[in-house]
Scaffold this motif. Structure first.
Motif, PDB file in Angstrom:
ATOM      1  N   ASP A   7      37.805  37.909  40.486  1.00 20.71           N
ATOM      2  CA  ASP A   7      38.612  37.560  41.661  1.00 20.71           C
ATOM      3  C   ASP A   7      39.055  38.852  42.347  1.00 20.71           C
ATOM      4  OD1 ASP A   7      40.033  36.205  43.560  1.00 20.71           O
ATOM      5  OD2 ASP A   7      41.705  35.682  42.237  1.00 20.71           O
ATOM      6  N   LEU A   8      38.080  39.572  42.872  1.00 24.22           N
ATOM      7  CA  LEU A   8      38.319  40.864  43.508  1.00 24.22           C
ATOM      8  C   LEU A   8      37.570  40.912  44.822  1.00 24.22           C
ATOM      9  CD1 LEU A   8      37.648  43.031  40.329  1.00 24.22           C
ATOM     10  CD2 LEU A   8      39.890  42.550  41.303  1.00 24.22           C
ATOM     11  N   THR A   9      37.824  41.920  45.624  1.00 25.63           N
ATOM     12  CA  THR A   9      37.105  42.104  46.878  1.00 25.63           C
ATOM     13  C   THR A   9      36.645  43.553  46.999  1.00 25.63           C
ATOM     14  OG1 THR A   9      39.136  42.595  48.085  1.00 25.63           O
ATOM     15  CG2 THR A   9      38.402  40.298  48.092  1.00 25.63           C
ATOM     16  N   GLY A  10      35.725  43.786  47.922  1.00 21.70           N
ATOM     17  CA  GLY A  10      35.304  45.129  48.292  1.00 21.70           C
ATOM     18  C   GLY A  10      34.802  45.971  47.138  1.00 21.70           C
ATOM     19  N   ALA A  11      35.200  47.243  47.153  1.00 23.37           N
ATOM     20  CA  ALA A  11      34.730  48.205  46.154  1.00 23.37           C
ATOM     21  C   ALA A  11      35.143  47.817  44.739  1.00 23.37           C
ATOM     22  CB  ALA A  11      35.251  49.602  46.489  1.00 23.37           C
ATOM     23  N   ALA A  12      36.321  47.205  44.592  1.00 19.05           N
ATOM     24  CA  ALA A  12      36.766  46.791  43.254  1.00 19.05           C
ATOM     25  C   ALA A  12      35.824  45.738  42.686  1.00 19.05           C
ATOM     26  CB  ALA A  12      38.199  46.255  43.317  1.00 19.05           C
ATOM     27  N   GLY A  45      32.215  39.139  49.676  1.00 21.63           N
ATOM     28  CA  GLY A  45      31.939  39.107  48.245  1.00 21.63           C
ATOM     29  C   GLY A  45      30.471  38.845  47.950  1.00 21.63           C
ATOM     30  N   TYR A  46      29.857  37.963  48.732  1.00 21.14           N
ATOM     31  CA  TYR A  46      28.438  37.653  48.568  1.00 21.14           C
ATOM     32  C   TYR A  46      27.594  38.896  48.856  1.00 21.14           C
ATOM     33  CZ  TYR A  46      24.157  34.813  48.963  1.00 21.14           C
ATOM     34  OH  TYR A  46      22.918  34.271  48.783  1.00 21.14           O
ATOM     35  N   GLY A  47      27.955  39.616  49.900  1.00 25.12           N
ATOM     36  CA  GLY A  47      27.248  40.850  50.235  1.00 25.12           C
ATOM     37  C   GLY A  47      27.410  41.914  49.165  1.00 25.12           C
ATOM     38  N   VAL A  48      28.612  42.033  48.629  1.00 27.23           N
ATOM     39  CA  VAL A  48      28.850  42.997  47.546  1.00 27.23           C
ATOM     40  C   VAL A  48      28.003  42.635  46.330  1.00 27.23           C
ATOM     41  CG1 VAL A  48      30.575  43.841  45.890  1.00 27.23           C
ATOM     42  CG2 VAL A  48      31.148  43.700  48.325  1.00 27.23           C
ATOM     43  N   LEU A  49      27.932  41.353  45.994  1.00 31.85           N
ATOM     44  CA  LEU A  49      27.108  40.895  44.871  1.00 31.85           C
ATOM     45  C   LEU A  49      25.649  41.274  45.070  1.00 31.85           C
ATOM     46  CD1 LEU A  49      26.454  39.175  42.323  1.00 31.85           C
ATOM     47  CD2 LEU A  49      26.299  37.215  43.880  1.00 31.85           C
ATOM     48  N   LEU A  50      25.091  40.906  46.231  1.00 23.90           N
ATOM     49  CA  LEU A  50      23.679  41.214  46.496  1.00 23.90           C
ATOM     50  C   LEU A  50      23.444  42.725  46.545  1.00 23.90           C
ATOM     51  CD1 LEU A  50      22.793  38.522  49.195  1.00 23.90           C
ATOM     52  CD2 LEU A  50      22.392  38.440  46.721  1.00 23.90           C
ATOM     53  N   GLY A  51      24.365  43.450  47.131  1.00 21.24           N
ATOM     54  CA  GLY A  51      24.235  44.904  47.195  1.00 21.24           C
ATOM     55  C   GLY A  51      24.294  45.559  45.834  1.00 21.24           C
ATOM     56  N   THR A  52      25.163  45.063  44.981  1.00 22.68           N
ATOM     57  CA  THR A  52      25.286  45.612  43.623  1.00 22.68           C
ATOM     58  C   THR A  52      24.008  45.368  42.838  1.00 22.68           C
ATOM     59  OG1 THR A  52      27.684  45.284  43.646  1.00 22.68           O
ATOM     60  CG2 THR A  52      26.631  45.544  41.493  1.00 22.68           C
ATOM     61  N   LEU A  53      23.506  44.139  42.894  1.00 17.56           N
ATOM     62  CA  LEU A  53      22.240  43.837  42.204  1.00 17.56           C
ATOM     63  C   LEU A  53      21.119  44.705  42.734  1.00 17.56           C
ATOM     64  CD1 LEU A  53      22.549  39.951  42.087  1.00 17.56           C
ATOM     65  CD2 LEU A  53      22.499  41.490  40.093  1.00 17.56           C
ATOM     66  N   GLY A  54      21.038  44.855  44.052  1.00 18.35           N
ATOM     67  CA  GLY A  54      20.011  45.682  44.651  1.00 18.35           C
ATOM     68  C   GLY A  54      20.116  47.140  44.250  1.00 18.35           C
ATOM     69  N   ALA A  55      21.338  47.650  44.264  1.00 15.90           N
ATOM     70  CA  ALA A  55      21.532  49.060  43.898  1.00 15.90           C
ATOM     71  C   ALA A  55      21.186  49.322  42.437  1.00 15.90           C
ATOM     72  CB  ALA A  55      22.991  49.455  44.157  1.00 15.90           C
ATOM     73  N   LEU A  56      21.350  48.313  41.587  1.00 15.23           N
ATOM     74  CA  LEU A  56      21.026  48.461  40.174  1.00 15.23           C
ATOM     75  C   LEU A  56      19.554  48.159  39.889  1.00 15.23           C
ATOM     76  CD1 LEU A  56      24.229  46.896  38.581  1.00 15.23           C
ATOM     77  CD2 LEU A  56      23.624  49.329  38.728  1.00 15.23           C
ATOM     78  N   GLY A  57      18.802  47.823  40.936  1.00 17.14           N
ATOM     79  CA  GLY A  57      17.365  47.576  40.776  1.00 17.14           C
ATOM     80  C   GLY A  57      17.027  46.247  40.140  1.00 17.14           C
ATOM     81  N   VAL A  58      17.941  45.283  40.220  1.00 13.01           N
ATOM     82  CA  VAL A  58      17.701  43.959  39.634  1.00 13.01           C
ATOM     83  C   VAL A  58      17.033  43.084  40.702  1.00 13.01           C
ATOM     84  CG1 VAL A  58      18.733  41.922  38.582  1.00 13.01           C
ATOM     85  CG2 VAL A  58      19.724  44.190  38.131  1.00 13.01           C
ATOM     86  N   PRO A  59      15.800  42.614  40.471  1.00 13.89           N
ATOM     87  CA  PRO A  59      15.151  41.738  41.435  1.00 13.89           C
ATOM     88  C   PRO A  59      15.954  40.446  41.614  1.00 13.89           C
ATOM     89  CG  PRO A  59      13.574  42.506  39.796  1.00 13.89           C
ATOM     90  CD  PRO A  59      14.944  42.905  39.323  1.00 13.89           C
ATOM     91  N   ILE A  60      16.047  39.968  42.862  1.00 17.41           N
ATOM     92  CA  ILE A  60      16.880  38.814  43.193  1.00 17.41           C
ATOM     93  C   ILE A  60      16.015  37.681  43.748  1.00 17.41           C
ATOM     94  CG2 ILE A  60      18.786  37.983  44.623  1.00 17.41           C
ATOM     95  CD1 ILE A  60      19.593  41.003  44.891  1.00 17.41           C
ATOM     96  N   THR A  61      16.268  36.458  43.255  1.00 20.27           N
ATOM     97  CA  THR A  61      15.687  35.258  43.832  1.00 20.27           C
ATOM     98  C   THR A  61      16.864  34.403  44.302  1.00 20.27           C
ATOM     99  OG1 THR A  61      13.781  35.291  42.353  1.00 20.27           O
ATOM    100  CG2 THR A  61      14.325  33.181  43.384  1.00 20.27           C
ATOM    101  N   LEU A  62      16.857  34.033  45.593  1.00 23.84           N
ATOM    102  CA  LEU A  62      17.883  33.163  46.132  1.00 23.84           C
ATOM    103  C   LEU A  62      17.413  31.722  46.025  1.00 23.84           C
ATOM    104  CD1 LEU A  62      18.860  35.174  49.345  1.00 23.84           C
ATOM    105  CD2 LEU A  62      20.012  35.172  47.115  1.00 23.84           C
ATOM    106  N   VAL A  63      18.279  30.845  45.510  1.00 24.19           N
ATOM    107  CA  VAL A  63      17.918  29.426  45.361  1.00 24.19           C
ATOM    108  C   VAL A  63      19.000  28.542  45.970  1.00 24.19           C
ATOM    109  CG1 VAL A  63      16.502  29.753  43.325  1.00 24.19           C
ATOM    110  CG2 VAL A  63      18.922  29.280  43.050  1.00 24.19           C
TER     111      VAL A  63
END
Length: 95
Positions: free
Chosen positions: A33-38, A77-95
Motif C-alpha cells: 500500500d505505497l505509491t511512487g518510488a516507495a 501504481g500500475y505503471g510503477v509495477l510494469l516499470g519495476t518488472l521491466g527494469a528487472l528484466g522480467v518478461p511480462i504477459t498482460l491478461v
C-alpha cells in the motif's frame, strides 16, 4: 532443469503477488500500500526475493464512477509495477 517460476499479479490496492512453479504456490504477499518510488523499491525487494522467470499481470483500466484522484493513483501504481518488472528484466504477459 527446474520448471520456471511464474509471478501472477493482481495490481489493485487490495491485490496481491503470487509466485507459482508447476501449479504449486510458492509464496503470496499483499500488494504493498505505497505509491511512487516507495512502491518501486518495495516491489523490487519482493521480486528479487523470489526472482520469477516471467510475470502474468492483470490488464486493467479505469472503471466507471471512480474519482479522478483514485484513477490517477491506481494508474501510477500500475505503471510503477510494469516499470519495476521491466527494469528487472522480467518478461511480462498482460491478461
Amino acid at each position: 532443469m527446474s520448471a520456471p517460476i511464474i509471478l501472477g499479479v493482481d495490481p489493485g490496492k487490495t491485490g496481491a503477488l503470487a509466485w507459482v512453479r508447476d501449479a504449486e504456490l510458492l509464496w503470496v504477499v499483499d500488494m504493498p500500500d505505497l505509491t511512487g518510488a516507495a512502491l518501486g523499491a518495495q516491489l523490487t525487494d519482493l521480486i528479487l526475493d523470489c526472482r520469477p522467470d516471467m510475470a502474468v499481470v492483470e490488464k486493467v483500466g479505469a472503471m466507471p464512477k471512480q474519482g479522478v484522484a483514485s484513477v490517477w493513483t491506481f494508474a501510477e501504481g500500475y505503471g510503477v509495477l510494469l516499470g519495476t518488472l521491466g527494469a528487472l528484466g522480467v518478461p511480462i504477459t498482460l491478461v
